[in-house]
Design an enzyme around this catalytic site. Structure first.
Site, PDB file in Angstrom:
ATOM      1  N   LYS A  35      -3.725 -10.898  -6.769  1.00 45.52           N
ATOM      2  CA  LYS A  35      -4.993 -11.249  -6.118  1.00 45.52           C
ATOM      3  C   LYS A  35      -6.122 -10.337  -6.594  1.00 45.52           C
ATOM      4  CE  LYS A  35      -5.752  -8.828  -1.820  1.00 45.52           C
ATOM      5  NZ  LYS A  35      -6.747  -8.755  -0.838  1.00 45.52           N
ATOM      6  N   LYS A  46     -10.733  -5.491  -4.233  1.00 50.74           N
ATOM      7  CA  LYS A  46     -11.808  -4.499  -4.310  1.00 50.74           C
ATOM      8  C   LYS A  46     -11.320  -3.200  -4.926  1.00 50.74           C
ATOM      9  CE  LYS A  46     -13.710  -5.124   0.151  1.00 50.74           C
ATOM     10  NZ  LYS A  46     -12.649  -4.704   1.040  1.00 50.74           N
ATOM     11  N   LYS A  96       0.831  -1.214   0.000  1.00 55.49           N
ATOM     12  CA  LYS A  96       0.000   0.000   0.000  1.00 55.49           C
ATOM     13  C   LYS A  96       0.865   1.265   0.000  1.00 55.49           C
ATOM     14  CE  LYS A  96      -4.367  -1.941   1.033  1.00 55.49           C
ATOM     15  NZ  LYS A  96      -5.678  -1.925   1.644  1.00 55.49           N
TER      16      LYS A  96
HETATM   17  P1  ATP Z   1      -8.729  -3.728  -0.626  1.00 60.01           P
HETATM   18  O1  ATP Z   1      -8.562  -3.948  -2.111  1.00 60.01           O
HETATM   19  O2  ATP Z   1      -9.488  -2.504  -0.276  1.00 60.01           O
HETATM   20  O3  ATP Z   1      -7.451  -3.894   0.136  1.00 60.01           O
HETATM   21  P2  ATP Z   1      -9.634  -6.436  -0.375  1.00 60.01           P
HETATM   22  O4  ATP Z   1     -10.425  -6.814  -1.569  1.00 60.01           O
HETATM   23  O5  ATP Z   1      -8.246  -6.943  -0.278  1.00 60.01           O
HETATM   24  O6  ATP Z   1      -9.691  -4.881  -0.155  1.00 60.01           O
HETATM   25  P3  ATP Z   1     -10.349  -6.811   2.415  1.00 60.01           P
HETATM   26  O7  ATP Z   1     -11.427  -5.999   3.010  1.00 60.01           O
HETATM   27  O8  ATP Z   1      -8.946  -6.413   2.709  1.00 60.01           O
HETATM   28  O9  ATP Z   1     -10.516  -6.916   0.839  1.00 60.01           O
HETATM   29  O10 ATP Z   1     -10.533  -8.326   2.824  1.00 60.01           O
HETATM   30  C1  ATP Z   1     -11.689  -8.928   3.353  1.00 60.01           C
HETATM   31  C2  ATP Z   1     -11.498 -10.412   3.434  1.00 60.01           C
HETATM   32  O11 ATP Z   1     -11.464 -10.966   2.112  1.00 60.01           O
HETATM   33  C3  ATP Z   1     -10.182 -10.844   4.088  1.00 60.01           C
HETATM   34  O12 ATP Z   1     -10.421 -11.984   4.889  1.00 60.01           O
HETATM   35  C4  ATP Z   1      -9.297 -11.187   2.929  1.00 60.01           C
HETATM   36  O13 ATP Z   1      -8.319 -12.150   3.276  1.00 60.01           O
HETATM   37  C5  ATP Z   1     -10.296 -11.769   1.950  1.00 60.01           C
HETATM   38  N1  ATP Z   1      -9.870 -11.601   0.557  1.00 60.01           N
HETATM   39  C6  ATP Z   1      -9.613 -10.429  -0.068  1.00 60.01           C
HETATM   40  N2  ATP Z   1      -9.273 -10.645  -1.340  1.00 60.01           N
HETATM   41  C7  ATP Z   1      -9.289 -11.995  -1.520  1.00 60.01           C
HETATM   42  C8  ATP Z   1      -9.009 -12.837  -2.655  1.00 60.01           C
HETATM   43  N3  ATP Z   1      -8.670 -12.338  -3.810  1.00 60.01           N
HETATM   44  N4  ATP Z   1      -9.137 -14.170  -2.479  1.00 60.01           N
HETATM   45  C9  ATP Z   1      -9.491 -14.694  -1.285  1.00 60.01           C
HETATM   46  N5  ATP Z   1      -9.764 -13.947  -0.193  1.00 60.01           N
HETATM   47  C10 ATP Z   1      -9.672 -12.620  -0.305  1.00 60.01           C
END
Ligand code: ATP
Ligand code: LTN
Length: 338
Positions: free
Chosen positions: A200, A203, A118
Site C-alpha cells: 500500500k 506516508k 509496525k
Molecule cells: P502511516 O504510513 O504513518 O501508517 P498512512 O499513510 O497509512 O500512515 P493513516 O494516517 O494511517 O495513513 O491513514 C489515514 C487514512 O488514509 C485511513 O483512513 C487509511 O485507511 C487511509 N489510507 C492510508 N493509506 C491508504 C492507501 N494507500 N489507499 C487508500 N487509503 C489509504
C-alpha cells in the site's frame, strides 16, 4: 455546526500527522470526507496521540499536526458544517480508552495486522501504545456514538475490533455504545505504492518515488508517475497479475470520475509511456487547487488556532455525554467535576 444536525447520522474519521498526506490517504479517505458533510454530521480529527506510537521528534510532531490540520481543510472540509479538531485537545478519548481496555482481550490485539507490521518495522520500540493503538481508535469512534466511519481498507480490521468492543461492553453493562459501520470508497480503497504495487502507498514510506504527496508540484507528480513500476507486457487492462497498471487505472478513474472500464477504453492501444503521462497530468490538475488552498491556510496560524480550539471545545462537550454514561454503567462514583 448546522442545526438540524440532531437527526443526522454521525460520521467520524481521523488521520495521523505522520507526514504530508499521500494520494492514498486522499483517494482512500480524506477526499470522501467533504462530500459527506451535507448529508451527515461530521467530525474529523488529527490523531496526534496515535502518531507517538512510533518515534517522532516533538518539534516535528507539532509542525506536522498543524500542517495536517491545514491539509484537511484544504481537501474540502468546511468548518461551517463539520468539526475538525486535534485528538489530544479532547482528553475524553483517552479516558474512555481506559475503560475499553478492560473490555478488550490481549489475544485480539495480538492479531492486529498493523501491530504486527509496525512491530516488524520498529523491532527496537514495540511499546504498549503500539499494541493498544486500536483501543484508542475504538474510543475515538465510540465516544461520539458514530454511525459510520469512512476509512481505507487497511483500517477495516481496527473498525471490526471497535465493533466487537462496543458489543462486548453493551453485553456486559447494557446498551450504551453505538456499534459503528465502516464506509469504504467504491474506487481506491487501497492505493498501492508506485514502486512496489503489491504494497500500500504509505506516508511513512522511505522511498519518495513510491508515494505521491498531495502537495507535490506538477513536475514532481509527472516524474514519479513516469517512473512507476508496471510490467513487461504492453496491454493497458485491469487484470490479475498487472498490479502496477491496475493501480494506475484505479488512480486515474478516482481523479477523473470515470469507471475503470471507461478508463481502459480511453487508453486502448496506447503505450505505457503515454498512459503514465496522462495519469500524472490528471492527478496534478486534480490536486492543484488543494495545493493552492493549503499554501494560503498554512500562512494563517491564528485562524487555524481559532478553528481547532473552537472545534475541540464542541467535541469535548459532545463526548462527555458518552463518557458520563459509561462511567456510570461501570460503577464509578459520580462527581460534579465533569
Ligand atoms: P502511516 O504510513 O504513518 O501508517 P498512512 O499513510 O497509512 O500512515 P493513516 O494516517 O494511517 O495513513 O491513514 C489515514 C487514512 O488514509 C485511513 O483512513 C487509511 O485507511 C487511509 N489510507 C492510508 N493509506 C491508504 C492507501 N494507500 N489507499 C487508500 N487509503 C489509504
Ligand atoms: N488508525 C487510523 C487513524 C485513526 C482513525 C481513528 C480513523 C485514529 N482514530 C478513528 C478512523 C476513526 C489510521 O491509522 N488511519
Amino acid at each position: 455546526m448546522a442545526d438540524a444536525s440532531a437527526e443526522k447520522k454521525l460520521i467520524l474519521s481521523g488521520i495521523q500527522p505522520t507526514g504530508t498526506f499521500t494520494l492514498g490517504n486522499y483517494i482512500g479517505a480524506v477526499r470522501n470526507w467533504g462530500p459527506l458533510q451535507d448529508e451527515y454530521r461530521c467530525l474529523y480529527f488529527i490523531a496526534d496521540q496515535h502518531a507517538i506510537t512510533v518515534k517522532i521528534e516533538p518539534a516535528e510532531l507539532r509542525k506536522k499536526t498543524l500542517e495536517a490540520y491545514a491539509q484537511l481543510l484544504a481537501c474540502g472540509i468546511d468548518l461551517n458544517k463539520s468539526l475538525v479538531f486535534i485528538q489530544s485537545h479532547v482528553p475524553t478519548h483517552s479516558q474512555l480508552m481506559w475503560v475499553l481496555n478492560c473490555s478488550t482481550q490481549f489475544g485480539e490485539l495480538s492479531r492486529m495486522t498493523q501491530f504486527k507490521d509496525k512491530s516488524r518495522k520498529h523491532p527496537d520500540d514495540i511499546n504498549a501504545g503500539l499494541f493498544d493503538y486500536p483501543v484508542l481508535m475504538a474510543a475515538d469512534i465510540l465516544i461520539y456514538q458514530a454511525d459510520m466511519v469512512p476509512v481505507g481498507v487497511d483500517q477495516m480490521q481496527h473498525l471490526e475490533l471497535a465493533r466487537n468492543i462496543a458489543n462486548r461492553f453493551n453485553g456486559r453493562y447494557g446498551e450504551t455504545l453505538k456499534v459503528p459501520e465502516g464506509y469504504i470508497p467504491p474506487i481506491g480503497a487501497k492505493v498501492m505504492s508506485l514502486q512496489d504495487p503489491t504494497k500500500k502507498m504509505s506516508k511513512s514510506d522511505t522511498n519518495p518515488n513510491a508515494v505521491i504527496l498531495i502537495l507535490d508540484d506538477k513536475d514532481t507528480i509527472i516524474r514519479k508517475f513516469k517512473r512507476a513500476v508496471t510490467d513487461s507486457d504492453t496491454e493497458i487492462a485491469f487484470k490479475e497479475g498487472k498490479d502496477g497498471i491496475n493501480n494506475l487505472l484505479t488512480i486515474y478513474s478516482a481523479v477523473s470520475g470515470k469507471t475503470i472500464e471507461e478508463s481502459v477504453k480511453e487508453f486502448e492501444g496506447q503505450g505505457y509511456g503515454t498512459f503514465k503521462m496522462a495519469v500524472g497530468e490528471a492527478v496534478a490538475d486534480h490536486l492543484a487547487p488543494v495545493r493552492e488552498e493549503y499554501a494560503r491556510l498554512i500562512q494563517d496560524k491564528a485562524y487555524l488556532k481559532e478553528c481547532y480550539t473552537r472545534c475541540a471545545g464542541e467535541a469535548l462537550k459532545m463526548s462527555y455525554r458518552t463518557l458520563n454514561k459509561v462511567y456510570k454503567k461501570v460503577g464509578f462514583v459520580p462527581t460534579e467535576l465533569r
